[in-house]
Scaffold this motif. Sequence first.
Motif, short mmCIF file in Angstrom:
data_model
loop_
_atom_site.label_atom_id
_atom_site.label_comp_id
_atom_site.label_asym_id
_atom_site.label_seq_id
_atom_site.Cartn_x
_atom_site.Cartn_y
_atom_site.Cartn_z
N GLU A 59 3.76 5.60 10.47
CA GLU A 59 4.07 4.54 10.46
C GLU A 59 3.34 4.56 8.76
OE1 GLU A 59 6.59 3.61 12.00
OE2 GLU A 59 5.78 4.24 14.21
N LEU A 60 2.54 4.77 8.69
CA LEU A 60 2.40 4.88 6.59
C LEU A 60 2.25 5.38 5.88
CD1 LEU A 60 -1.88 3.61 8.58
CD2 LEU A 60 0.60 1.40 7.99
N GLU A 61 2.44 6.76 6.34
CA GLU A 61 2.16 8.09 5.32
C GLU A 61 3.71 8.06 4.79
OE1 GLU A 61 0.66 11.34 6.79
OE2 GLU A 61 -1.55 10.23 7.43
N PRO A 62 4.75 7.92 5.66
CA PRO A 62 6.26 8.10 4.75
C PRO A 62 6.51 7.34 4.01
CG PRO A 62 6.09 7.90 7.44
CD PRO A 62 4.81 7.42 7.07
N TYR A 63 5.51 5.41 3.51
CA TYR A 63 6.11 4.78 3.11
C TYR A 63 5.48 5.11 1.32
CZ TYR A 63 8.24 2.57 6.72
OH TYR A 63 9.14 2.82 7.51
N GLU A 64 4.31 6.11 1.45
CA GLU A 64 3.30 6.16 0.50
C GLU A 64 4.10 6.06 -0.69
OE1 GLU A 64 -0.71 7.78 2.43
OE2 GLU A 64 0.61 9.34 1.15
N ASP A 65 5.11 7.35 -1.24
CA ASP A 65 5.63 7.09 -2.68
C ASP A 65 6.01 6.19 -2.78
OD1 ASP A 65 4.86 9.91 -2.54
OD2 ASP A 65 6.17 11.21 -1.50
N GLU A 66 6.76 5.32 -1.96
CA GLU A 66 7.69 3.99 -1.90
C GLU A 66 7.02 3.35 -2.67
OE1 GLU A 66 11.17 1.62 -0.26
OE2 GLU A 66 10.78 3.04 0.75
N VAL A 67 5.93 2.86 -2.13
CA VAL A 67 4.43 2.18 -2.24
C VAL A 67 4.62 2.05 -3.48
CG1 VAL A 67 2.53 0.61 -2.20
CG2 VAL A 67 4.17 1.01 -0.08
N GLU A 68 4.03 3.62 -3.90
CA GLU A 68 3.61 3.74 -5.87
C GLU A 68 4.42 3.46 -6.36
OE1 GLU A 68 0.52 4.97 -8.11
OE2 GLU A 68 0.88 5.16 -5.81
N LEU A 78 7.12 1.04 -6.56
CA LEU A 78 7.22 0.03 -6.68
C LEU A 78 6.39 -1.12 -6.62
CD1 LEU A 78 10.17 -0.62 -2.90
CD2 LEU A 78 10.31 -0.37 -5.73
N ASP A 79 4.90 -0.38 -6.36
CA ASP A 79 3.67 -1.31 -6.75
C ASP A 79 4.12 -2.56 -6.06
OD1 ASP A 79 1.33 -2.36 -6.94
OD2 ASP A 79 1.86 -2.92 -8.77
N ASP A 80 4.48 -2.34 -4.72
CA ASP A 80 4.94 -3.35 -3.91
C ASP A 80 5.67 -2.76 -2.35
OD1 ASP A 80 4.83 -6.29 -2.59
OD2 ASP A 80 5.95 -6.86 -3.54
N ILE A 81 5.14 -3.36 -1.36
CA ILE A 81 6.22 -3.42 0.02
C ILE A 81 6.92 -4.42 0.10
CG2 ILE A 81 5.16 -2.82 2.45
CD1 ILE A 81 2.64 -2.40 1.60
N PRO A 82 8.23 -3.51 0.63
CA PRO A 82 9.18 -4.50 0.80
C PRO A 82 8.42 -5.46 2.69
CG PRO A 82 10.35 -2.56 0.14
CD PRO A 82 8.45 -2.43 0.32
N ALA A 83 8.88 -6.34 2.12
CA ALA A 83 8.80 -7.46 3.60
C ALA A 83 8.99 -6.67 4.73
CB ALA A 83 9.48 -8.86 3.24
N GLU A 84 11.22 -6.42 5.12
CA GLU A 84 10.65 -5.64 5.73
C GLU A 84 9.98 -4.71 6.77
OE1 GLU A 84 13.48 -3.64 2.94
OE2 GLU A 84 12.78 -5.60 3.68
N ILE A 85 9.39 -3.93 5.64
CA ILE A 85 8.60 -2.53 6.16
C ILE A 85 7.27 -3.09 6.40
CG2 ILE A 85 7.32 -0.56 5.17
CD1 ILE A 85 9.55 0.12 3.20
N ALA A 86 6.86 -3.52 5.88
CA ALA A 86 5.84 -4.48 6.37
C ALA A 86 5.52 -5.46 7.63
CB ALA A 86 4.86 -5.67 4.76
#
Length: 390
Positions: free
Chosen positions: A23-32, A34-42
């Motif tokens: 649930e967390l590692e798959p989003y690491e590159d996207e967060v890096e 964007l320097d943010d976490i999209p609200a729907e993902i959070a």
Amino acid sequence: MDFTLTDEQRLIVDTVRKFVTAELEPYEDEVERLDDIPAEIADRIRQKAIAAGLYAANMPEELGGGGLDATSMTLVERELGRAGYALQMLVARPSNILQACAGEQRERYLLPTVRGERHDCLAMTEPGAGSDVRSMTTRAEPDGDGYVINGTKHFISHADAADFVILFAATGVDETAQDSGGRRRNPITAFLVDIDTPGLTVTRGSSSVSHRGYHQCELSFTDCRVPAAQRLGEEGRGFDLMGEWLGASRLSVAATSVGRARRVLELATGWAAERSQFGQTIGRFQGVSFQLADMATELEAAELLTMRAAWRHDQGVMTDQDAAMAKLFASEALGRITDRAVQIFGGMGLMAELPIERFWRDARVERIWDGTSEIQRHIISRSLLRPLGS
């Protein structure tokens, strides 16, 4: 001390490890990126954490939390530490300071935060008062049935995603108490301040090289009025509450540093076993294999110090020195381990397509926040010298 995990603790480790991987590692590159976490993902991660029983694991069961002891909670933090703060903090561990809530505060702040309906941030640091918290200039002046707050806080993590602030501000003047430099030690009081309170402005701070997506913010208070009912604990006793939080916070930094260091070691070991140069894998060269040996040894030492502090916490005998030693050694070991990993990966270690450079950057802040390495050494040395009258 027997650090053999119970069946329940092994299940906890396995559950959290699988959650981090899925649930967390798959989003690491996207967060890096964007320097943010999209609200729907959070929102999705929070809901999955709640469903998995991982949310507010540090809070007592009677409040709706997981009720884990310090040793089990340290294992949770260790596994969550394999991911960056932006993502792992969605699996919230509310500040234990909130347990000081009384009366209506419990329904308004404490319980909704445990349920994941509200989110807190903690405001202590100021531009002129980092580790020297006694020199904070943000003041809360009594006025009628409340307080008027003026001042600025900065480096406040996650404030842009919070619903309320746990604020520490100076109240009154103690003419009798002085610090070692001869300055008056003004009493400090804690408050619960809703983000939408008139007079409070939250702005994003400068971008940081460490933990992108986990933002630090500036809080400006201008004639911000807060009712006395939102004072947390007794007036002038905020420093005591702060001390309770710092011990748990430093243990958390130590545990997450251990978790991230283990992931880095796994990646470096895998690279050394596969990367070939001069007709053999680079792990066969002493210059690489000895670095791996040093990394593994430091990691085990860091984990032992951290688990020892957690065990002592459960026995009710953990001291400031215990937490300081764990935080100091684990955070500095993480820095050395990530630096060696970059060296083992060579030029690829600095490329954004691999996570090593991210772990290297992220590691740097661990020696600064929640008390710098210098502050930890001060705590440790004072604990040695004070009994001798020095």
